[in-house]
Design a protein around this motif. Sequence first.
Motif, PDB file in Angstrom:
ATOM      1  N   ASP A 173       0.832  -1.210   0.000  1.00 10.23           N
ATOM      2  CA  ASP A 173       0.000   0.000   0.000  1.00 10.23           C
ATOM      3  C   ASP A 173       0.861   1.253   0.000  1.00 10.23           C
ATOM      4  O   ASP A 173       0.454   2.296  -0.506  1.00 10.23           O
ATOM      5  CB  ASP A 173      -0.971  -0.017   1.177  1.00 10.23           C
ATOM      6  N   VAL A 174       2.088   1.169   0.553  1.00 12.35           N
ATOM      7  CA  VAL A 174       3.013   2.306   0.473  1.00 12.35           C
ATOM      8  C   VAL A 174       3.359   2.581  -0.991  1.00 12.35           C
ATOM      9  O   VAL A 174       3.372   3.733  -1.448  1.00 12.35           O
ATOM     10  CB  VAL A 174       4.295   2.029   1.288  1.00 12.35           C
ATOM     11  N   SER A 175       3.624   1.509  -1.739  1.00  9.27           N
ATOM     12  CA  SER A 175       3.921   1.642  -3.161  1.00  9.27           C
ATOM     13  C   SER A 175       2.726   2.215  -3.914  1.00  9.27           C
ATOM     14  O   SER A 175       2.871   3.105  -4.774  1.00  9.27           O
ATOM     15  CB  SER A 175       4.298   0.278  -3.737  1.00  9.27           C
ATOM     16  N   LEU A 190      -4.253   2.175   6.967  1.00  9.88           N
ATOM     17  CA  LEU A 190      -4.367   0.736   6.718  1.00  9.88           C
ATOM     18  C   LEU A 190      -5.756   0.380   6.197  1.00  9.88           C
ATOM     19  O   LEU A 190      -5.901  -0.415   5.273  1.00  9.88           O
ATOM     20  CB  LEU A 190      -4.063  -0.049   8.005  1.00  9.88           C
ATOM     21  N   ARG A 191      -6.785   0.989   6.781  1.00 10.48           N
ATOM     22  CA  ARG A 191      -8.153   0.769   6.296  1.00 10.48           C
ATOM     23  C   ARG A 191      -8.312   1.391   4.914  1.00 10.48           C
ATOM     24  O   ARG A 191      -8.946   0.806   4.023  1.00 10.48           O
ATOM     25  CB  ARG A 191      -9.157   1.377   7.279  1.00 10.48           C
ATOM     26  N   ALA A 192      -7.712   2.544   4.723  1.00 11.68           N
ATOM     27  CA  ALA A 192      -7.783   3.208   3.416  1.00 11.68           C
ATOM     28  C   ALA A 192      -7.153   2.335   2.343  1.00 11.68           C
ATOM     29  O   ALA A 192      -7.650   2.266   1.216  1.00 11.68           O
ATOM     30  CB  ALA A 192      -7.075   4.555   3.490  1.00 11.68           C
ATOM     31  N   LYS A 195       8.612   7.318   6.366  1.00  4.75           N
ATOM     32  CA  LYS A 195       8.978   8.273   7.423  1.00  4.75           C
ATOM     33  C   LYS A 195       7.760   9.052   7.908  1.00  4.75           C
ATOM     34  O   LYS A 195       7.602   9.310   9.098  1.00  4.75           O
ATOM     35  CB  LYS A 195      10.056   9.229   6.908  1.00  4.75           C
ATOM     36  N   ARG A 196       6.864   9.433   6.973  1.00  5.78           N
ATOM     37  CA  ARG A 196       5.670  10.180   7.362  1.00  5.78           C
ATOM     38  C   ARG A 196       4.795   9.335   8.293  1.00  5.78           C
ATOM     39  O   ARG A 196       4.254   9.832   9.280  1.00  5.78           O
ATOM     40  CB  ARG A 196       4.878  10.566   6.110  1.00  5.78           C
ATOM     41  N   ARG A 197       4.673   8.037   8.005  1.00  5.00           N
ATOM     42  CA  ARG A 197       3.848   7.167   8.849  1.00  5.00           C
ATOM     43  C   ARG A 197       4.488   6.958  10.224  1.00  5.00           C
ATOM     44  O   ARG A 197       3.782   6.836  11.228  1.00  5.00           O
ATOM     45  CB  ARG A 197       3.620   5.817   8.155  1.00  5.00           C
ATOM     46  N   ARG A 198       5.824   6.921  10.241  1.00  6.42           N
ATOM     47  CA  ARG A 198       6.509   6.804  11.540  1.00  6.42           C
ATOM     48  C   ARG A 198       6.205   8.019  12.404  1.00  6.42           C
ATOM     49  O   ARG A 198       5.908   7.906  13.593  1.00  6.42           O
ATOM     50  CB  ARG A 198       8.019   6.688  11.324  1.00  6.42           C
ATOM     51  N   VAL A 199       6.316   9.212  11.804  1.00 10.07           N
ATOM     52  CA  VAL A 199       6.051  10.449  12.547  1.00 10.07           C
ATOM     53  C   VAL A 199       4.601  10.477  13.014  1.00 10.07           C
ATOM     54  O   VAL A 199       4.306  10.828  14.164  1.00 10.07           O
ATOM     55  CB  VAL A 199       6.358  11.680  11.658  1.00 10.07           C
TER      56      VAL A 199
END
Length: 253
Positions: free
Chosen positions: A97-99, A160-162, A236-240
């Motif tokens: 989903d990141v890709s 994750l739902r998205a 990185k955005r998801r980590r933040v």
Amino acid sequence: MSLDNAPKLSWWNRIANPGQFVVMTKPFLWPLTILTAALFVIGLYYAFYASPADYQMGDTVRIMYAHVPNAWLSQFVYATMSISAIGTLVWRHPMADVSMKAAAPLGALFTALALFTGALWGRPTWGTFWEWDGRMTSTLVLLFIYLGLIALWRAFDDQLRAARVIAVFTLVGAINIPIIKFSVDWWSTLHQPASVFRPDGPTMPGSILTPLFAMFFAFTFLFITLQLKAMHTEVKRRRVAGLQRRLAQGDRT
């Protein structure tokens, strides 16, 4: 169990970890950037200096060296997103989903450039910037699909739902790709039939194919480089975002 006896993870499992994915792929960024720049230097040299003007279209043919690679990438990026969507729905792979999310803005950009350069090419060639023919209309629909998917990603707080919802919409939208591909065969309008990838070989002369393939590879490696960088940024955005959520929960307890 000691660390020496611990089972080693396969590369598939390693890249399923977003942190491991960034560590494993980060060394490729600079070589890909240099390779992309070198391919553009070669491609632009052939496109503007080392290839003749076409005997019918004149120098207008040089627009094609930007238009065709962008048109190709507009469909290739969507195919990449469709494969990622399958990875999300079937294997629940964390990087799929990141890709998928990282590729959507790039696909929209390449599609917009394909439409823009196609209009620039169409005015002197066909006498019009735009015609509602099968190829142009289905490509415009593809741009709207990209923009709709980007808007959907932004509409969800839970990514994750998205991902699962957008993966379904992405696969539904994939039906437009064969329509774009075969539109020139199904509807006889302004666009000529395929002249490069044909069972009986290209119909273009080598003086046009050489700059076209050079720019084709330059734009394709540009996408690969930007896609990898965009995936790193999304991780990185998801980590933040995760850290901010934990801090917010800590403040409430």
